[in-house]
Scaffold this motif. Structure first.
Motif, mmCIF file in Angstrom:
data_model
loop_
_atom_site.group_PDB
_atom_site.id
_atom_site.type_symbol
_atom_site.label_atom_id
_atom_site.label_comp_id
_atom_site.label_asym_id
_atom_site.label_seq_id
_atom_site.Cartn_x
_atom_site.Cartn_y
_atom_site.Cartn_z
ATOM 1 N N ALA A 228 1.637 -7.584 21.736
ATOM 2 C CA ALA A 228 0.634 -7.889 20.715
ATOM 3 C C ALA A 228 -0.449 -6.819 20.637
ATOM 4 C CB ALA A 228 0.030 -9.265 20.977
ATOM 5 N N TRP A 229 -1.041 -6.466 21.782
ATOM 6 C CA TRP A 229 -2.145 -5.507 21.755
ATOM 7 C C TRP A 229 -1.670 -4.142 21.281
ATOM 8 C CZ3 TRP A 229 -6.800 -4.846 20.833
ATOM 9 C CH2 TRP A 229 -7.516 -3.719 21.235
ATOM 10 N N ARG A 230 -0.486 -3.724 21.689
ATOM 11 C CA ARG A 230 0.052 -2.443 21.242
ATOM 12 C C ARG A 230 0.268 -2.450 19.734
ATOM 13 N NH1 ARG A 230 3.290 -2.976 26.063
ATOM 14 N NH2 ARG A 230 5.041 -3.736 24.807
ATOM 15 N N THR A 231 0.690 -3.574 19.204
ATOM 16 C CA THR A 231 0.932 -3.670 17.764
ATOM 17 C C THR A 231 -0.365 -3.580 16.976
ATOM 18 O OG1 THR A 231 2.837 -5.097 18.198
ATOM 19 C CG2 THR A 231 1.993 -5.061 15.952
ATOM 20 N N VAL A 232 -1.423 -4.223 17.471
ATOM 21 C CA VAL A 232 -2.730 -4.168 16.789
ATOM 22 C C VAL A 232 -3.207 -2.730 16.675
ATOM 23 C CG1 VAL A 232 -5.161 -4.787 16.982
ATOM 24 C CG2 VAL A 232 -3.414 -6.504 17.445
ATOM 25 N N ARG A 233 -3.088 -1.990 17.757
ATOM 26 C CA ARG A 233 -3.523 -0.577 17.731
ATOM 27 C C ARG A 233 -2.637 0.241 16.794
ATOM 28 N NH1 ARG A 233 -3.860 1.319 23.833
ATOM 29 N NH2 ARG A 233 -1.900 0.155 23.874
ATOM 30 N N LYS A 234 -1.337 -0.071 16.800
ATOM 31 C CA LYS A 234 -0.409 0.677 15.959
ATOM 32 C C LYS A 234 -0.669 0.412 14.480
ATOM 33 C CE LYS A 234 4.551 1.166 15.012
ATOM 34 N NZ LYS A 234 5.912 0.678 15.355
ATOM 35 N N PHE B 179 -3.357 -0.046 12.836
ATOM 36 C CA PHE B 179 -4.485 0.693 12.261
ATOM 37 C C PHE B 179 -4.297 2.207 12.356
ATOM 38 C CE2 PHE B 179 -6.323 -3.474 13.101
ATOM 39 C CZ PHE B 179 -6.923 -3.734 11.882
ATOM 40 N N SER B 180 -3.051 2.608 12.483
ATOM 41 C CA SER B 180 -2.703 4.027 12.403
ATOM 42 C C SER B 180 -1.995 4.279 11.078
ATOM 43 C CB SER B 180 -1.790 4.425 13.562
ATOM 44 O OG SER B 180 -0.531 3.778 13.445
ATOM 45 N N LEU B 181 -1.847 5.548 10.717
ATOM 46 C CA LEU B 181 -1.171 5.884 9.460
ATOM 47 C C LEU B 181 0.270 5.410 9.477
ATOM 48 C CD1 LEU B 181 -1.180 7.274 6.715
ATOM 49 C CD2 LEU B 181 -0.604 9.428 7.875
ATOM 50 N N SER B 182 0.955 5.588 10.589
ATOM 51 C CA SER B 182 2.358 5.159 10.670
ATOM 52 C C SER B 182 2.478 3.647 10.544
ATOM 53 C CB SER B 182 2.982 5.626 11.989
ATOM 54 O OG SER B 182 2.324 5.014 13.094
ATOM 55 N N GLY B 183 1.485 2.912 11.111
ATOM 56 C CA GLY B 183 1.510 1.457 11.000
ATOM 57 C C GLY B 183 1.311 0.993 9.573
ATOM 58 N N LEU B 184 0.383 1.601 8.863
ATOM 59 C CA LEU B 184 0.140 1.241 7.466
ATOM 60 C C LEU B 184 1.344 1.587 6.591
ATOM 61 C CD1 LEU B 184 -3.591 2.360 7.095
ATOM 62 C CD2 LEU B 184 -2.713 0.019 7.197
ATOM 63 N N MET B 185 1.981 2.713 6.879
ATOM 64 C CA MET B 185 3.182 3.086 6.126
ATOM 65 C C MET B 185 4.331 2.122 6.409
ATOM 66 S SD MET B 185 2.460 5.478 4.106
ATOM 67 C CE MET B 185 4.144 5.823 3.567
ATOM 68 N N SER B 186 4.423 1.653 7.650
ATOM 69 C CA SER B 186 5.462 0.666 7.987
ATOM 70 C C SER B 186 5.238 -0.621 7.206
ATOM 71 C CB SER B 186 5.440 0.373 9.494
ATOM 72 O OG SER B 186 5.807 1.505 10.234
ATOM 73 N N TRP B 187 3.982 -1.047 7.130
ATOM 74 C CA TRP B 187 3.659 -2.257 6.362
ATOM 75 C C TRP B 187 3.999 -2.057 4.888
ATOM 76 C CZ3 TRP B 187 0.011 -2.379 2.396
ATOM 77 C CH2 TRP B 187 -0.222 -3.639 1.847
#
Length: 351
Positions: free
Chosen positions: A239-245, A247-255
């Motif tokens: 969970a915590w790793r996902t929260v940090r991910k 709010f990164s550019l790669s995380g937003l692109m994945s969403w």
């Protein structure tokens, strides 16, 4: 021989054919072009399909798709005259693509139930099935397609108030993926079109089927129960790793990649106020709670895009209603234009 299909049957098969046309072609390209090491999960499910229980503990209990694929592979092997060379990967592709096409059909009827016109319904199906994640889940030897179908059917069953569909989801959902149990509060809250005692009975029955199936698999595989508990704790650590991910550019692109350009259709619906949240409405309450549970999936999994794709029922409704209220009028011709076009056609035919 002439088939006499009712209008409802014709509509169903048309929608299924439309869904299958989107899914199969894209999924086949994934099937024949992806590397065997592209997904570590694929090796587990192929092993399960071959009867090998010594796989990742997370995957061991999701046996429905691997067994269906193995059965189909056996049939195809006999038909081809090569029973020793089972086309297991191809069988996964057929099973998963068919299930995703069925999910697309349910999406169409979900959009129909909420009042979208035909253009909105087909746009909703296109928005969901044209996603790269649909091709990914259909073309690779994975089992997410069944879980996806169960979540779409679950949302449909609660909106349409279909007891049969809800019962089907309860029995199969947790066997498709254990995280289905996260939706029990959602079902208890919005499934009250069924009497409470009968709804609780269905949930208990589903739990008994789930426990019996898991115990049977444990006895066949010799898996220690403690290993399953450790695996659950490991998911919580994600969970915590996902929260940090996120709010990164790669995380937003994945969403964003879950539904791609169709995100802008929903954004247009919001900006023009053609779709709005009305907290007093049952549908809005359902959508918000459903999204919260999907967010829990995202946190526990760590795979942002693939898990957010499970929000398809909510997203499909937004696309369908936006199309119905905003885009469909673009294609509607005024009555005067229709009369002028009709007169022109008659003049041309008389020449």
């Amino acid at each position: 021989m002439k088939l006499n299909l009712s209008r409802a049957q014709q509509e169903y098969w048309l929608v299924f054919a439309f869904s299958a046309a989107i899914v199969f072609g894209n999924a086949y390209l994934i099937l024949v072009n992806h590397d065997a090491s592209f997904s570590s999960d694929e090796a587990s499910y192929l092993a399960l399909g071959n009867g090998n229980w010594n796989v990742n503990i997370t995957h061991r209990y999701r046996v429905i798709i691997p067994f269906l694929a193995r059965g189909l592979a056996e049939i195809l092997g006999l038909l081809s005259g090569k029973p020793d060379a089972l086309p297991l990967g191809f069988s996964f592709f057929i099973v998963n693509s068919t299930i995703m096409a069925l999910a697309g059909t349910v999406i169409y009827y979900l959009a129909k139930v909420v009042g979208a016109n035909v253009a909105g319904r087909f746009m909703a199906v296109l928005a969901v099935l044209s996603s790269g994640y649909c091709s990914y889940l259909s073309g690779i030897a994975l089992v997410d397609s069944l879980y996806f179908l169960m979540l779409v059917l679950l949302f449909y069953s609660l909106v349409a108030k279909s007891e049969d569909a809800l019962f089907c989801c309860l029995i199969i959902g947790s066997l498709a993926k254990e995280s289905f149990w996260l939706f029990v509060p959602f079902i208890l809250l919005f499934g009250r079109f069924i009497t409470l005692h009968r709804l609780i009975f269905y949930i208990i029955l589903a739990g008994c089927v789930f426990i019996a199936t898991n115990n049977l698999i444990d006895s066949l595989s010799g898996l220690p129960v403690t290993a399953r508990a450790a695996n659950a704790v490991e998911h919580i650590h994600n969970a915590w790793r996902t929260v940090r991910k996120f709010f990164s550019l790669s995380g937003l692109m994945s969403w964003f990649s879950a539904f791609g350009i169709f995100n802008f259709v929903v954004l247009a619906g919001w900006l023009t106020r053609n779709i709005r949240l009305k907290m007093s409405q049952r549908l809005t309450q359902m959508q918000l709670l459903f999204l919260l549970i999907i967010a829990a999936h995202v946190l526990l999994s760590g795979d942002i895009g693939r898990m957010w794709y499970l929000a398809a029922p909510v997203f499909a409704i937004a696309v369908a209603l936006t199309t119905h209220r905003l885009l469909a009028p673009v294609f509607h011709q005024p009555q005067s234009s229709l009369k002028a076009a009709d007169q022109l056609t008659k003049q041309q035919s008389s020449l």
